[in-house]
Enzyme design. Structure first.
Site, PDB file in Angstrom:
ATOM      1  N   ALA A  11       0.842  -1.203   0.000  1.00 56.23           N
ATOM      2  CA  ALA A  11       0.000   0.000   0.000  1.00 56.23           C
ATOM      3  C   ALA A  11       0.877   1.253   0.000  1.00 56.23           C
ATOM      4  O   ALA A  11       0.780   2.104   0.893  1.00 56.23           O
ATOM      5  CB  ALA A  11      -1.009  -0.008   1.148  1.00 56.23           C
ATOM      6  N   HIS A  12       1.763   1.303  -0.946  1.00 55.32           N
ATOM      7  CA  HIS A  12       2.604   2.475  -1.142  1.00 55.32           C
ATOM      8  C   HIS A  12       3.206   2.401  -2.550  1.00 55.32           C
ATOM      9  O   HIS A  12       3.089   1.386  -3.235  1.00 55.32           O
ATOM     10  CB  HIS A  12       3.713   2.555  -0.078  1.00 55.32           C
ATOM     11  CG  HIS A  12       4.630   1.377  -0.044  1.00 55.32           C
ATOM     12  ND1 HIS A  12       4.672   0.467   0.993  1.00 55.32           N
ATOM     13  CD2 HIS A  12       5.545   0.936  -0.941  1.00 55.32           C
ATOM     14  CE1 HIS A  12       5.569  -0.465   0.734  1.00 55.32           C
ATOM     15  NE2 HIS A  12       6.114  -0.205  -0.435  1.00 55.32           N
ATOM     16  N   ALA A  13       3.847   3.475  -2.937  1.00 53.76           N
ATOM     17  CA  ALA A  13       4.661   3.496  -4.168  1.00 53.76           C
ATOM     18  C   ALA A  13       6.011   4.084  -3.794  1.00 53.76           C
ATOM     19  O   ALA A  13       6.165   4.691  -2.729  1.00 53.76           O
ATOM     20  CB  ALA A  13       3.977   4.343  -5.239  1.00 53.76           C
TER      21      ALA A  13
END
Ligand code: TYD
Length: 143
Positions: A49-51
Site C-alpha cells: 500500500a505504497h509506491a
C-alpha cells in the site's frame, strides 16, 4: 502495456531437486542492493500500500502464494504470485498492495536501493496527484 511485468527465472532441476540463481543485471534488470523477505503473514493482512519514487524491485514468491495489486494511477491490475520461478517487477511510481497470503507464503523481494523511508509515497491521494502529473502530456503541463 500491462502493469504485470513477470519474468521467468531459470530453474536448474536434477534428481536432487531444484535451484534458482538470480544475478543482478542479468536475471533481474538492476543491481541488487537489498534483499528482504516477508513471511508469517496473517491471512487477512494487507501489506505494501505504497509506491516508491525511485526504487525498483522484483518480488518472488519462493513458497506459497499471495496476490499483488498494481496501480499506475490510471489502471489497476491484480496478479497472483504462486510460482517460485517467476519474478514480478515493481517499477517506481507503481502503487502496490499485497494480500491473500497463504499461511506458508514466503515473499522474497530484491531491491536496487537501500531502505530509504523518504522514497515512499504512503498516501494514495498524493500518489494519484503525482501520477497524473507524470502521465499527462508535456504540452498540457505547460498550458
Ligand atoms: P513496511 O514498509 O510496513 O512493509 P510492507 O511494505 O511489506 O508492508 O515495513 C515494515 C517495517 O520494516 C517498517 O518498520 C520498516 C521496516 N523495513 C526496514 O527496516 N527495511 C526494509 O528494507 C523494509 C522493506 C522495511
Amino acid at each position: 502495456m500491462s502493469l504485470i511485468q513477470e519474468t521467468s527465472l531459470n530453474c536448474r532441476a536434477d534428481a536432487r531437486g531444484a535451484l534458482v540463481a538470480i544475478e543482478g543485471g542479468t536475471d533481474v534488470p538492476f543491481d541488487i542492493k537489498r534483499i528482504y523477505y516477508i513471511f508469517g503473514t496473517k491471512e487477512d493482512a494487507q501489506r505494501g500500500a505504497h509506491a516508491h519514487f525511485l526504487l525498483r524491485q522484483m518480488a518472488i514468491c519462493v513458497a506459497g502464494s499471495c496476490r499483488f495489486t498494481m496501480d499506475d494511477g490510471n489502471r489497476r491490475q491484480t496478479h497472483v504470485l504462486d510460482r517460485n520461478t517467476r519474478g514480478l517487477l515493481i517499477d517506481p511510481m507503481i502503487w502496490h498492495e499485497m494480500d491473500c497470503f497463504s499461511p506458508d507464503c514466503i515473499l522474497l523481494v530484491l531491491a536496487d536501493g537501500h531502505y530509504d523511508k523518504t522514497d515512499y509515497i504512503h498516501d494514495y491521494e498524493h500518489f494519484l496527484d503525482l501520477a497524473q502529473v507524470r502521465i499527462r502530456p508535456v504540452h498540457q503541463l505547460v498550458a
